[in-house]
Scaffold this motif. Structure first.
Motif, mmCIF file in Angstrom:
data_model
loop_
_atom_site.group_PDB
_atom_site.id
_atom_site.type_symbol
_atom_site.label_atom_id
_atom_site.label_comp_id
_atom_site.label_asym_id
_atom_site.label_seq_id
_atom_site.Cartn_x
_atom_site.Cartn_y
_atom_site.Cartn_z
ATOM 1 N N GLN A 4 0.847 -1.191 0.000
ATOM 2 C CA GLN A 4 0.000 0.000 0.000
ATOM 3 C C GLN A 4 0.887 1.248 0.000
ATOM 4 N N ILE A 5 0.310 2.357 -0.469
ATOM 5 C CA ILE A 5 1.103 3.589 -0.556
ATOM 6 C C ILE A 5 0.738 4.524 0.594
ATOM 7 N N VAL A 6 1.732 4.875 1.383
ATOM 8 C CA VAL A 6 1.489 5.776 2.501
ATOM 9 C C VAL A 6 2.091 7.145 2.173
ATOM 10 N N THR A 7 1.354 8.202 2.506
ATOM 11 C CA THR A 7 1.885 9.560 2.280
ATOM 12 C C THR A 7 1.758 10.346 3.582
ATOM 13 N N SER A 8 2.770 11.173 3.849
ATOM 14 C CA SER A 8 2.749 11.920 5.105
ATOM 15 C C SER A 8 3.575 13.200 4.983
ATOM 16 N N GLY A 9 2.986 14.326 5.364
ATOM 17 C CA GLY A 9 3.698 15.605 5.223
ATOM 18 C C GLY A 9 3.750 16.407 6.500
ATOM 19 N N ILE A 10 4.759 17.271 6.584
ATOM 20 C CA ILE A 10 4.874 18.195 7.729
ATOM 21 C C ILE A 10 5.160 19.591 7.202
ATOM 22 N N ARG A 11 4.517 20.585 7.813
ATOM 23 C CA ARG A 11 4.748 21.981 7.390
ATOM 24 C C ARG A 11 6.064 22.495 7.970
ATOM 25 N N PRO A 12 6.893 23.132 7.144
ATOM 26 C CA PRO A 12 8.146 23.693 7.672
ATOM 27 C C PRO A 12 7.914 25.074 8.281
ATOM 28 N N THR A 13 7.077 25.115 9.302
ATOM 29 C CA THR A 13 6.734 26.409 9.901
ATOM 30 C C THR A 13 7.503 26.675 11.189
ATOM 31 N N GLY A 14 8.342 25.751 11.593
ATOM 32 C CA GLY A 14 9.092 25.974 12.826
ATOM 33 C C GLY A 14 9.791 24.689 13.203
ATOM 34 N N GLN A 15 10.280 24.647 14.423
ATOM 35 C CA GLN A 15 10.989 23.446 14.855
ATOM 36 C C GLN A 15 10.002 22.346 15.234
ATOM 37 N N LEU A 16 10.354 21.137 14.862
ATOM 38 C CA LEU A 16 9.530 19.982 15.214
ATOM 39 C C LEU A 16 9.400 19.890 16.741
ATOM 40 N N HIS A 17 8.204 19.593 17.230
ATOM 41 C CA HIS A 17 8.025 19.509 18.680
ATOM 42 C C HIS A 17 7.575 18.113 19.094
ATOM 43 N N LEU A 18 7.407 17.941 20.372
ATOM 44 C CA LEU A 18 7.030 16.626 20.884
ATOM 45 C C LEU A 18 5.712 16.120 20.302
ATOM 46 N N ASP A 33 8.877 0.229 6.604
ATOM 47 C CA ASP A 33 9.023 -1.220 6.451
ATOM 48 C C ASP A 33 7.776 -1.848 5.831
ATOM 49 N N ASN A 34 6.622 -1.295 6.168
ATOM 50 C CA ASN A 34 5.365 -1.961 5.785
ATOM 51 C C ASN A 34 4.677 -1.396 4.547
ATOM 52 N N TYR A 35 5.073 -0.176 4.150
ATOM 53 C CA TYR A 35 4.378 0.464 3.020
ATOM 54 C C TYR A 35 5.392 0.991 2.014
ATOM 55 N N HIS A 36 4.866 1.370 0.856
ATOM 56 C CA HIS A 36 5.653 2.136 -0.092
ATOM 57 C C HIS A 36 5.456 3.596 0.350
ATOM 58 N N ALA A 37 6.477 4.212 0.944
ATOM 59 C CA ALA A 37 6.223 5.465 1.675
ATOM 60 C C ALA A 37 6.785 6.716 1.002
ATOM 61 N N TYR A 38 5.948 7.761 0.951
ATOM 62 C CA TYR A 38 6.379 9.093 0.522
ATOM 63 C C TYR A 38 6.242 10.037 1.709
ATOM 64 N N PHE A 39 7.371 10.619 2.108
ATOM 65 C CA PHE A 39 7.345 11.642 3.159
ATOM 66 C C PHE A 39 7.728 12.962 2.506
ATOM 67 N N PHE A 40 7.030 14.028 2.880
ATOM 68 C CA PHE A 40 7.349 15.300 2.223
ATOM 69 C C PHE A 40 7.210 16.470 3.170
ATOM 70 N N ILE A 41 7.915 17.535 2.792
ATOM 71 C CA ILE A 41 7.898 18.760 3.583
ATOM 72 C C ILE A 41 7.004 19.728 2.834
ATOM 73 N N VAL A 42 5.857 20.047 3.422
ATOM 74 C CA VAL A 42 4.842 20.778 2.664
ATOM 75 C C VAL A 42 5.075 22.294 2.759
ATOM 76 N N ASP A 43 6.062 22.746 1.978
ATOM 77 C CA ASP A 43 6.428 24.162 2.008
ATOM 78 C C ASP A 43 5.323 25.048 1.415
ATOM 79 N N LEU A 44 4.556 24.517 0.447
ATOM 80 C CA LEU A 44 3.466 25.338 -0.121
ATOM 81 C C LEU A 44 2.392 25.584 0.950
ATOM 82 N N HIS A 45 2.146 24.582 1.761
ATOM 83 C CA HIS A 45 1.166 24.753 2.845
ATOM 84 C C HIS A 45 1.617 25.831 3.835
ATOM 85 N N SER A 46 2.910 25.961 4.022
ATOM 86 C CA SER A 46 3.411 26.984 4.955
ATOM 87 C C SER A 46 3.052 28.393 4.501
ATOM 88 N N LEU A 47 2.975 28.562 3.168
ATOM 89 C CA LEU A 47 2.727 29.908 2.642
ATOM 90 C C LEU A 47 1.362 30.451 3.048
#
Ligand code: ATP
Ligand code: MG
Length: 331
Positions: A4-18, A33-47
């Motif tokens: 299965q394909i997993v996708t996950s993004g984080i906004r680069p709006t500051g330092q990662l927190h707990l 390990d379990n998925y075909h994974a795409y991780f991305f930094i969603v810089d457009l969302h930050s705008l």
């Protein structure tokens, strides 16, 4: 069977927190390990809320380091900056925006929350945030999306978009499913809402926080408002005390029950209880911080460049299929 394909993004709006760590990053190794994974930094969302070029340059690199420190293996999964394949994501966003009713976007609780926080900048992009998020997922035909509790409603909208799109144009997209096992919501140190990296500095614990800063921030954290003096018994419940709420995520079970018992009997004061919490947080942040410090900007740039090529190979295939399904011809 294909993964299965997993996708996950984080906004680069500051330092990662707990909160980000617990809600989005802790399970990276298992995901890859379990998925075909795409991780991305969603810089457009930050705008939508953080239109600051210097800030963005710094934090895209910073979040990529966070991913690597959290265990992302770029040889196994793909890590890229969203804007690196903007031509495909933004094109898909435009198509998806045509099947998303405006009323639903305006009613979205995260939109209302952000609009309240930034009343001087309620822009068009902010309203369409869930549509852009749907494009992030669907550009790879993502089937699984790990979401923190705050993102559940966005994923529901992505599923609505898929249903409407497929109804009009055939069975192009799978309906992405939420992966909710980590749907925790780490509260802010201020006791108001969840921990957020774009909130005031003293409301969150960054994963790069120095140990003395962890102690001084926790010392000022909001606790039990009904316990004014040390000799009064406290209310160590999730609702009664924000510090207890934080302990419930980060301190070992047997230690929490002992602290709670002492609090109820006024045998321990808030200062000591907070010291204990700061100790629990330090034991999570410190090893992460040390791993992260080993990673250079050059390492990260290399990973992001390779990631863009892998992401593009997938996105251009999907966008071609979408255009074809919609009857858009390239002349
Ligand atoms: P911002 O204030 O810029 O929106 P944020 O701290 O909310 O930043 P996001 O980039 O919006 O972080 O979210 C990244 C991921 O972290 C998402 O999967 C989200 O569900 C998760 N997340 C964010 N805050 C928390 C929190 N306090 N507890 C648990 N998970 C969280
Ligand atoms: Mg957020």
């Amino acid at each position: 069977m294909a993964k299965q394909i997993v996708t996950s993004g984080i906004r680069p709006t500051g330092q990662l927190h707990l909160g980000n760590f617990y809600g989005a990053m802790q399970n990276i190794q298992r995901l890859q390990d379990n998925y075909h994974a795409y991780f991305f930094i969603v810089d457009l969302h930050s705008l939508t809320t953080h239109p600051n070029a210097e800030h963005l340059r710094r934090h895209v690199i910073g979040v990529a380091k966070d991913y690597l420190a959290a265990g992302l293996d770029p040889n196994v999964s793909t890590l890229y900056a969203q804007s690196s394949i903007a031509e495909d994501i933004c094109e898909l966003h435009t198509y998806l925006s045509m099947v998303m009713p405006l009323g639903e976007l305006l009613r979205c609780p995260t939109f209302k929350e952000k609009a309240k926080k930034h009343p001087d900048n309620v822009n068009y992009g902010l309203v369409g945030y869930p549509v852009l998020m749907a494009a992030d997922v669907l550009i790879h035909k993502g089937t699984v999306v790990p979401v923190g509790e705050d993102q559940v409603v966005h994923l529901e909208m992505a599923r609505t978009i898929v249903r409407r799109f497929n109804q009009l144009y055939g069975n192009v997209f799978p309906e992405p499913q939420p992966l909710l096992e980590n749907a925790v919501r780490i509260p802010s140190l201020s006791g108001q809402g969840k921990m957020s990296k774009s909130d005031a500095d003293d409301t969150y614990i960054s994963m790069q926080e120095a140990t003395d800063a962890i102690h001084s921030k926790v010392k000022k954290a909001f606790s039990d408002p009904e316990r004014v003096y040390k000799n009064q018994p406290g209310h160590p419940t999730v609702k009664g005390c924000n510090v207890y709420h934080l302990h419930s995520f980060f301190t070992k079970e047997d230690q929490i029950s002992s602290l709670a018992e002492q609090c109820r009997q006024a045998a321990i004061g808030c200062v000591d209880c907070k010291k204990h919490l700061a100790g629990s947080l330090t034991s999570i942040v410190e090893p992460f911080r040390e791993r992260r410090n080993q990673i250079t900007d050059d390492d990260v740039i290399e990973v992001l460049q390779a990631g863009r090529i892998k992401a593009k190979a997938s996105s251009e295939k999907v966008i071609a299929e979408v255009r074809d399904a919609m009857g858009l011809r390239m002349f």
